[in-house]
Structure formats: structure tokens, C-alpha cells
Design a protein around this motif. Structure first.
Motif, PDB file in Angstrom:
ATOM      1  N   GLU A 114     -36.546 -29.305  25.463  1.00 50.88           N
ATOM      2  CA  GLU A 114     -35.107 -29.127  25.252  1.00 50.88           C
ATOM      3  C   GLU A 114     -34.643 -27.956  26.099  1.00 50.88           C
ATOM      4  N   ILE A 115     -33.504 -28.135  26.768  1.00 49.36           N
ATOM      5  CA  ILE A 115     -32.913 -27.030  27.547  1.00 49.36           C
ATOM      6  C   ILE A 115     -31.737 -26.459  26.752  1.00 49.36           C
ATOM      7  N   ASP A 139     -34.390 -21.292  26.385  1.00 52.32           N
ATOM      8  CA  ASP A 139     -33.042 -20.720  26.422  1.00 52.32           C
ATOM      9  C   ASP A 139     -33.086 -19.534  27.364  1.00 52.32           C
ATOM     10  N   PRO A 144     -30.345 -16.515  20.995  1.00 55.83           N
ATOM     11  CA  PRO A 144     -30.674 -17.870  20.511  1.00 55.83           C
ATOM     12  C   PRO A 144     -32.174 -18.045  20.265  1.00 55.83           C
ATOM     13  N   ASN A 167     -34.795 -20.106  32.578  1.00 54.17           N
ATOM     14  CA  ASN A 167     -33.630 -20.765  33.146  1.00 54.17           C
ATOM     15  C   ASN A 167     -33.989 -22.252  33.238  1.00 54.17           C
TER      16      ASN A 167
END
Ligand code: SAM
Length: 272
Positions: A114-115, A139, A144, A167
Motif C-alpha cells: 500500500e502506498i 508513507d 501517519p 517515497n
């Protein structure tokens, strides 16, 4: 002051800032009293100290989102911890999760990335749905990552969801079969509600000058790594530019989906 009087006062204070002032006044008073809303109805003539409640109503009156005030957001079938600096998960993202879940089930997928993990909303819900699924969630911001770890611990999915400061997928070398992302996709000059712009993190909202820059970079990165599936949320006005972009990049198929308001809200790409 009685509970009934406190609710009448609180709701009148919130009329200008929220759609359901009575409901939010009830939620805030219930939160302060550490009771549920039914208690307020049954005990509406009880006298209560409203000092703390007054402070919370004042914060909400300045448009601070309810979720930041109480430190929690309802999402899918769970209650996620949230705090300022982390996006409050939105109901439309539940649609993305259901579409990803269909693919995971149909394709027997075991490893995803997940990005832009935020609170961990997507990865935590998917991990709970698929106990054998492993997810690497990135993240670019520290807050976060901290809050997502709290939610991973809360729902005991630490053996399934691994967080990484990165990133996009730059720090992810492991092979995965699917990438999911609800990236920042709003244009820098977009006009946003004060509840959003004054409180929610800019890194979670703005995707670049036009808005779709990060989405396009994600498409390029995922294709370059030979990952088969990419599932993303996007802005209601991004279907045309994304369609044109994937035509240039070359994909096997792209399907766009809508949210409950009937607006274009995301896409599923299958690469060759
Ligand atoms: C719209 S929020 C989504 C949060 C969560 N996945 C959700 O759906 O509620 C986007 C997240 O992406 C993160 N982010 C922004 N740019 C990023 C980048 N280049 N690489 C990784 N994460 C990024 C932000 O910090 C933010 O937490």
C-alpha cells in the motif's frame, strides 16, 4: 445544567458548522461522560458538569473535525485511532477496499503493498479480511506511520502489515502482486472546506499542481516493477487525464469505478 439543557445548548452552538448539530452534540457529551448516546436519552434530567463539554463544543465550533476531537474514526467495521497530521479515513475508500478484496480472493493474492498508509485504514481492514495476506505499507510522513502502528497493534495484525517510511515504493524491494493506494490527488489551488484545509495534513491532500501527478508516478512505478494489479482512488475529475495517460503507458485493461454519489472515484489497472 441537565443533560437535556446541555444538548440543546451544544446543538445551538453547532448549527452553523455541522449538518447534524444535535447528533454531534450528543456524541461529544457522551464522549465526555464516557457513556453511550442511549444513556443521554434515559438520563436527560440528570445534572452534569459541562466544563469539559464546553471546551469540546468550542473546538468543534471552530470547524475542528469531530474525529480529531475524540481521537477516533469509524471506518468499515473498525474504529481507527486518528490524530492531527493524519488523514481521517473517508467512507468512499471502503469501496476501494471491496474491489481490492474481490481481486485478492479471485487471484489468490498473498502479498500486496500500500502506498500512503495514513491511519492504516486500507491495510488493517484487508489484513482482517484475509488472515494470510501480507502487506508492506509505506508513507512519506512520520505521523501517519506512528498512528498506523497504533492501529496495527490495536487490531493485532502486526504479523501481516509491515510499515516502511518511503517515497511511494522506493524502499520496497520485495515482490508483491498488487498495489493499492489512496494517494493525495487534489490540485494545489483547489478550494476546500475549512474543516479539511485548516486541520488535515497537506501531504495527504495535494497531489501536485494539477493533482494527478502522484497517481501518474504510481502507475509508471508499478508498471516498471512488473506488478500485475494497481488499484487506486482518484479525484472525480481525473478519469479523462488518467485514461489518456494509461493509453500512452500501455496496460492490459483499466476499469474506473464510481462512489455512492455517482462520481468517478478510482480505477483498477491490470498490467500485461
Ligand atoms: C489521502 S491519504 C490516504 C491515507 C489512508 N490510506 C486512507 O485511505 O485513509 C494519503 C497518504 O499518502 C501519504 N503520502 C503522500 N505522499 C507520499 C509519497 N510520495 N509516498 C508515500 N506516501 C505519501 C500521506 O502522508 C498520506 O498519509
Amino acid at each position: 445544567m441537565t443533560i437535556k439543557e446541555a444538548l440543546t445548548w451544544g446543538s445551538s452552538e453547532l448549527v452553523e458548522v455541522c449538518e447534524r448539530p444535535q447528533y454531534e452534540a450528543e456524541l461529544l457529551l457522551a464522549y465526555v461522560l464516557k457513556k453511550d448516546r442511549t444513556y443521554l436519552i434515559v438520563h436527560d434530567n440528570d445534572h452534569v458538569d459541562i466544563k469539559e463539554y464546553e471546551k469540546l463544543i468550542a473546538r468543534r465550533k471552530k470547524s475542528e473535525p469531530y474525529e480529531y476531537i475524540v481521537g477516533e474514526a469509524s471506518f468499515y467495521d473498525i474504529h481507527l485511532k486518528v490524530e492531527e497530521g493524519v488523514l481521517i479515513p473517508r467512507p468512499e475508500t471502503e469501496i476501494l477496499i471491496d474491489l481490492v478484496a474481490e481481486i485478492i480472493e479471485k487471484e489468490q493474492i498473498m502479498r500486496i503493498a500500500e502506498i500512503g498508509v495514513g491511519t492504516g485504514a486500507i491495510s488493517v481492514v484487508l489484513a482482517r479480511k484475509f488472515p494470510k495476506l501480507k502487506s508492506i505499507a509505506t508513507d512519506i510522513c512520520d505521523k501517519p506511520l506512528k498512528v498506523a502502528q497504533l492501529n496495527i497493534n490495536k487490531y493485532e495484525v502486526g504479523s501481516q502489515v509491515y510499515l516502511r517510511k518511503s517515497n511511494l515504493l522506493d524502499e520496497v524491494d520485495e515482490s508483491v502482486e498488487l498495489v493499492v493506494s489512496n494517494p493525495p490527488y487534489i490540485a494545489e489551488d483547489a478550494l476546500l472546506d475549512s474543516k479539511v484545509i485548516d486541520y488535515e495534513p497537506k501531504e495527504a491532500l495535494f497531489g501536485g499542481r494539477v493533482g494527478d501527478e502522484l497517481l501518474k508516478q504510481i502507475i509508471v512505478d508499478v508498471k516498471a516493477r512488473g506488478i500485475k494489479w494497481l488499484c487506486c482512488e482518484m479525484g472525480y475529475d481525473q478519469k479523462a487525464p488518467i485514461s489518456q495517460f494509461v493509453n500512452e503507458v500501455g496496460v492490459q485493461s483499466i476499469e474506473f469505478y464510481k462512489d455512492l454519489a455517482g462520481l468517478d472515484r478510482g480505477f483498477i489497472i491490470e498490467f500485461l
